[in-house]
Design an enzyme around this catalytic site. Sequence first.
Site, mmCIF file in Angstrom:
data_model
loop_
_atom_site.group_PDB
_atom_site.id
_atom_site.type_symbol
_atom_site.label_atom_id
_atom_site.label_comp_id
_atom_site.label_asym_id
_atom_site.label_seq_id
_atom_site.Cartn_x
_atom_site.Cartn_y
_atom_site.Cartn_z
ATOM 1 C CB THR A 61 46.643 15.986 51.022
ATOM 2 O OG1 THR A 61 46.522 16.886 49.167
ATOM 3 C CG2 THR A 61 46.719 17.137 51.970
ATOM 4 N N GLY A 112 50.993 18.193 52.645
ATOM 5 C CA GLY A 112 50.231 19.590 51.502
ATOM 6 C C GLY A 112 50.953 19.617 50.447
ATOM 7 C CB ILE A 152 40.076 12.733 48.855
ATOM 8 C CG1 ILE A 152 42.009 12.656 49.758
ATOM 9 C CG2 ILE A 152 40.589 12.146 47.849
ATOM 10 C CD1 ILE A 152 42.855 13.412 49.472
ATOM 11 N NE ARG A 186 25.030 51.811 42.940
ATOM 12 C CZ ARG A 186 24.499 53.008 43.567
ATOM 13 N NH1 ARG A 186 22.976 53.197 42.707
ATOM 14 N NH2 ARG A 186 24.511 53.133 44.984
ATOM 15 N N GLY A 239 28.081 48.109 48.142
ATOM 16 C CA GLY A 239 27.526 47.026 48.828
ATOM 17 C C GLY A 239 26.829 45.740 48.516
ATOM 18 C CD GLU A 254 45.029 19.903 41.275
ATOM 19 O OE1 GLU A 254 46.330 18.937 41.378
ATOM 20 O OE2 GLU A 254 43.744 19.570 40.956
#
Length: 378
Positions: free
Chosen positions: A119, A124, A150, A263, A335, A358
């Site tokens: 890149t 890119g 890189i 929970r 939350g 990639e």
Amino acid sequence: MSDSQILDTIDAFLARDVVPYARALEHDDIYPEAIVARMRELGLFGATIGTAYGGLGLPCATYAAIVERIARVWMSLTGIFNSHLIMSAIVERNGTESQKRAFLPKFASGELRGGLALTEPDCGTDLQAIRVTARRDGDDYLVNGTKTWISNGIYGSCFALLVKTDLHAEPRHRGMSMLLAEKAPGFTVGRRLEKLGYKGIDSAELVFDNYRVPADRLIGGVEGRGLQHALSGLELGRINVAARGVGIAQAALDESVRYAQVRRTFGVPIAQHQAIQLKLADMATRTEASRLLVRRAAELYDTGQRCDMEAGMAKLFATETALENATEAMRVHGGYGYSKEFPVERLYRDAPLLVIGEGTNELQRIIIARQLVQRNPV
């Protein structure tokens, strides 16, 4: 050693050497030197390198399972050896025998570590638009230009460097070559790049200013094959990223299943609410489908056949699954998912990289479509 024994060794390494430290290292964006040293002892830097060159010679399917395991705990670690093994695969598949003998044992032991330098600041996905040049000068190539984003750029010492050796070639890819570039005068790290997630691993800008590379470091010994070399390595890279996606997706699912049982709302665990059950079912199904796609691509890679379509499918689906599962996990946690007390927020920050890295998922769709047409002519 069997696959189950290998994975048990990885699990023990993660429990002892990673889990107690990952949260603090990730939070402070610190390179995990002690963990990397342990990875080197385990042979992970030679995981897919052939035993003839000192590597473990693991099948890609086993390698993908290792990547998934590690990504469940801390995804950044998988990037440290992924980029390195892409470089290694390029040399093993395309290098001259003298290049293989000189470099692969050092790659396998971790004595030389590094990655893939493709890149650039203005380039890119369109690799044919690279601007880093390598001009032949006697027995050397003289390299000038800049690479960016890189992996292993700071702590790595050797890179498979994609360059332009012929600026006027048509089509453009015929003017591209790949060099094995070790750090030396003229090769400097420009800056360390800060990221939303994917902390700990170093991502850097590399600058080349009249940097000399011996001509015998031209991978394969022939100019004009650089793009093909890069693509051959990216098959392994995309399987790695897909396996990371499975790891992130599985971690998000595991955290959600665990939390949903402790929970309570309206007098019962939220796992008993249909809205939560639907989320968990979809998360589990996507994760298992992703794992099967990765396994299929890895098995095909091991045969030596072209697998860019299969690797692209696995990368596309598994990384989108990681992003979806990380988002759903945050919703399941409410939350608390937004709090750094739970690992969900890290999964939520790490997952977006996978749909970009990639080769973007948009590119994967194009690769898949083109291969479908090519493989099924009318």
